[in-house]
Design a protein around this motif. Structure first.
Motif: not given
Length: 688
Positions: A120, A122, A443, A465, A468, A477-478, A481-482, A555, A559
């Motif tokens: 991902p 970031y 996104a 999430n 995504l 991921t902005y 957001e996590e 999250y 991942t």
């Protein structure tokens, strides 16, 4: 016949025996051993009858330490020669088989996922991530201090938005100097330390580059407005008419921020063109010298070690040279002064012929820095075409001519309402239009869109999430957001306070919430450039990292699942079901005996019969992950799968038959990097 005992070997030799000199005693030694003082006479003779036919011929056999001459006698014998040749050819055959097997494995193995595919991404807005010097502004040193957070998230790629030296109008996207760092973020030495630290941790760095325009403070613009040498035509200048003290622009073109895109310059006595703010004049990309300037900027930062670029606003690089008025959306407005960007069709100011040649030029330059193994340089285009998906897909390039590795995908951000159907439509729009063999990306947040919690509601943060991180391709991921950060309130946020441009884009850029201390751990100073969200004491990294049922913990689990399970990072995706509440799909890989099915609720409570939808689906499946953490590990009945509002399930089961091979799902399945798994060999192969 009487012979002396000591003459026996000689007699045997004469009779055809074989003398073994290894047992002949030394004469001198024998004489020494004779007791001369003894008067007793030793027996001197014995009687032996030797017949020639009675002496059996002794056969010579190989023995350890035999001399070369003896060895050669045996090596020429058939039984030894044949054995030797058999062993030789077995070794040759084995070596050939090994080489062939190696070539076959290489030929049949799929291409390894590149770094921009495997992890991902970031995305960091640097002014809001971490302040290291107590001035209230995030900076490059602050990012370096928090790199462990990136690795904690199981992420290996960092995307930092613009940090060039700039007056910080429009959030710093109008650069005053493309070769320098804005002092608010630190120095070039800080950047060099940051990128060294990023690479030391095995991470990659993508940075923003907006080539379309500069700041009006840029040296090029100052030289151009004075008509200095080659810089005279670095920008787009046109004569303007003046009447009654006001300027009449050359045409009706409108800037993205509204009002005319032409600005009169008192120094040059002409109007210059700007697609964005009047402080951001557009460069003239029909001037080859301008294109070379941008190429040199790219080379400079690649030389610094940057791993990739996100090129923003590229659809604005060229404008039509005929300067005709753009057609109004509402034809009845012909002849009326238009001030809003949405009131025109932008046929002459976006996506002009020649645009993709420029981007291919960027790709060519970056490819020159991609020749070392493991040093591929990523190229992304950050342009939101919204209604024109075909124009977006053109940035992928063609089968033979490469452009972007992918254009960034904002479909999930642009959804006008949230439902199972709308999420399906956003995903399907990208997947069915993406060229074959290309790589998707997703996104759910960006610096220019409201955060998930604010845009669609807190109850949907976890399921978004989960969407995504389980879709095929690269998730972006902005920051924040996590942990489910929300927008800050717009009240009290003014342009005067932040000197950064449009206030409307600021609430989603509030400082990162690290802990429950003052200013959420973002700064040790007295204040931050934007207010910290008031929920920071309950929504922060520190507190969520200690709770197994937090947004952050989910999250990380997602991942980890994506990184460790082959179907998640390169397998098939097949749509299973979508309605107003639920969107369900599977991820599977040929040859692997486990399938993951995502059942995601974007509406109200729902119950669906998955077994009736998917032929041969097992009657039970295990909950691998759930947004309701207590459900993980439970077994569910596939005839009765219940989800609550905002709940997401990752179900795992053993398939009787892959979904993508079922006739009912033809046309509903996609794969970007096709591969199959061999259980016997424990490896991936492509010809399946």
């Amino acid at each position: 016949v009487e012979v002396e005992a000591r003459s026996l070997p000689m007699e045997l030799s004469e009779k055809g025996g074989v003398e073994n000199n290894g047992f002949v005693q030394n004469e001198a030694f024998d004489d020494k051993e004779t007791d001369t003082s003894s008067q007793e006479e030793m027996p001197k003779t014995c009687s032996v009858d030797v017949e020639p036919v009675a002496v059996e011929e002794t056969v010579l056999k190989p023995y350890a330490g035999m001399p070369k001459e003896v060895l050669l006698q045996f090596s020429s014998q058939a039984r030894y020669r044949v054995t030797r040749e058999i062993l030789f050819w077995l070794i040759i055959a084995g070596a050939v088989a090994l080489v062939c097997a190696t070539i076959a494995i290489i030929a049949l193995s799929p291409k390894c996922l590149d770094w921009w595919q495997a992890s991902p991404i970031y995305r960091i807005y640097p002014r809001s991530f971490k302040d290291s010097n107590m001035d209230g502004n995030g900076d490059l040193k602050g990012i370096q201090e928090k790199l462990d957070h990136i690795t904690y998230l199981n992420i290996k790629t960092v995307w930092i938005t613009s940090f060039f030296k700039s007056p910080l109008k429009d959030l710093g996207y109008g650069a005053e100097d493309f070769y320098d760092i804005d002092p608010i973020f630190g120095s070039m030495r800080d950047f060099e330390n940051l990128i060294a630290a990023i690479h030391d941790k095995g991470l990659k760095l993508i940075m923003d580059l907006i080539p379309n325009h500069t700041s009006d403070k840029h040296r090029w613009f100052q030289l151009s407005r004075n008509r200095t040498g080659k810089y005279t035509d670095y920008y787009i200048w046109q004569d303007c008419m003046q009447a009654a003290g006001s300027v009449i622009p050359p045409n009706n073109w409108v800037s993205v921020f509204g009002n005319s895109s032409w600005q009169f310059d008192d120094v040059r006595k002409q109007c210059y063109f700007h697609q964005f703010g009047k402080e951001q004049p557009d460069l003239n990309f029909r001037n080859l010298a301008v294109q070379q300037e941008i190429q040199d900027i790219i080379k400079f930062w690649l030389g610094k070690g940057v791993d990739g670029f996100s090129f923003g606003a590229v659809k604005f690089l060229l404008e039509a040279t005929h300067l005709r008025d753009e057609p109004p959306v509402n034809k009845s407005q012909n002849g009326v002064i238009i001030t809003a960007y949405s009131q025109l069709y932008h046929d002459y100011t976006t996506t002009q012929v020649g645009l993709h040649d420029i981007i291919r030029g960027f790709r060519h330059t970056m490819s020159q820095f991609s020749r070392e193994p493991g040093r591929y340089r990523f190229l992304g285009t950050d342009d939101d075409e919204k209604e024109d998906i075909e124009a977006t897909m053109m940035y992928y390039g063609t089968t033979f001519i490469q452009e972007a590795d992918f254009p960034f995908n904002f479909n999930l951000i642009n959804m006008k309402n949230l439902s199972g159907n709308s999420v399906f439509e956003a995903v399907d729009l990208w997947m069915k239009n993406m060229p074959a063999g290309k790589w998707p990306n997703w996104a759910v947040g960006s610096p220019n869109a409201a955060r998930i919690s604010t845009r669609i509601g807190k109850e949907y943060v976890n399921v978004m999430n989960m969407l995504l991180l389980t879709l095929p391709g690269t998730p972006v991921t902005y920051y924040g957001e996590e942990i489910g950060m929300e927008n800050i309130a717009s009240e009290g946020v003014s342009e005067e306070r932040v000197n950064s441009g449009p206030v409307a884009t600021l609430p989603e850029k509030s400082p990162m919430q690290w802990d429950g201390e003052v200013n959420a751990g973002f700064t040790e100073g007295n204040s931050s450039w934007l207010p910290v969200n008031s929920d920071y004491q309950s929504v922060n990294v520190e507190i969520q990292s200690t709770r197994s049922n937090s947004t952050l913990s989910l999250y990380r689990a997602l991942t980890l699942l994506r990184n460790s399970e082959l179907p998640m990072n390169r397998g098939w995706m097949c749509y299973i079901w979508n309605d107003s509440d639920v969107f369900a799909y599977v991820r599977e890989l040929d040859g692997l005996d486990r399938v993951f099915m995502m059942v995601l609720n974007f509406g109200q409570e729902s119950t669906i019969d998955l077994k009736a939808i998917v032929p041969n689906l097992p009657s039970e499946a295990v909950v691998r992950l759930s947004t309701h953490f207590s459900n993980a590990g439970k077994v569910v009945n596939t005839k009765l799968v219940k989800t609550e509002m905002g709940e997401g399930l990752v179900l795992e089961y053993k398939p009787a038959k892959p979904v993508h091979t079922m006739e009912a799902f033809q046309g509903k399945c996609f794969v970007a990097e096709k591969a199959c798994y061999s259980k016997a060999l424990g490896l991936l192969y492509v010809n399946c």
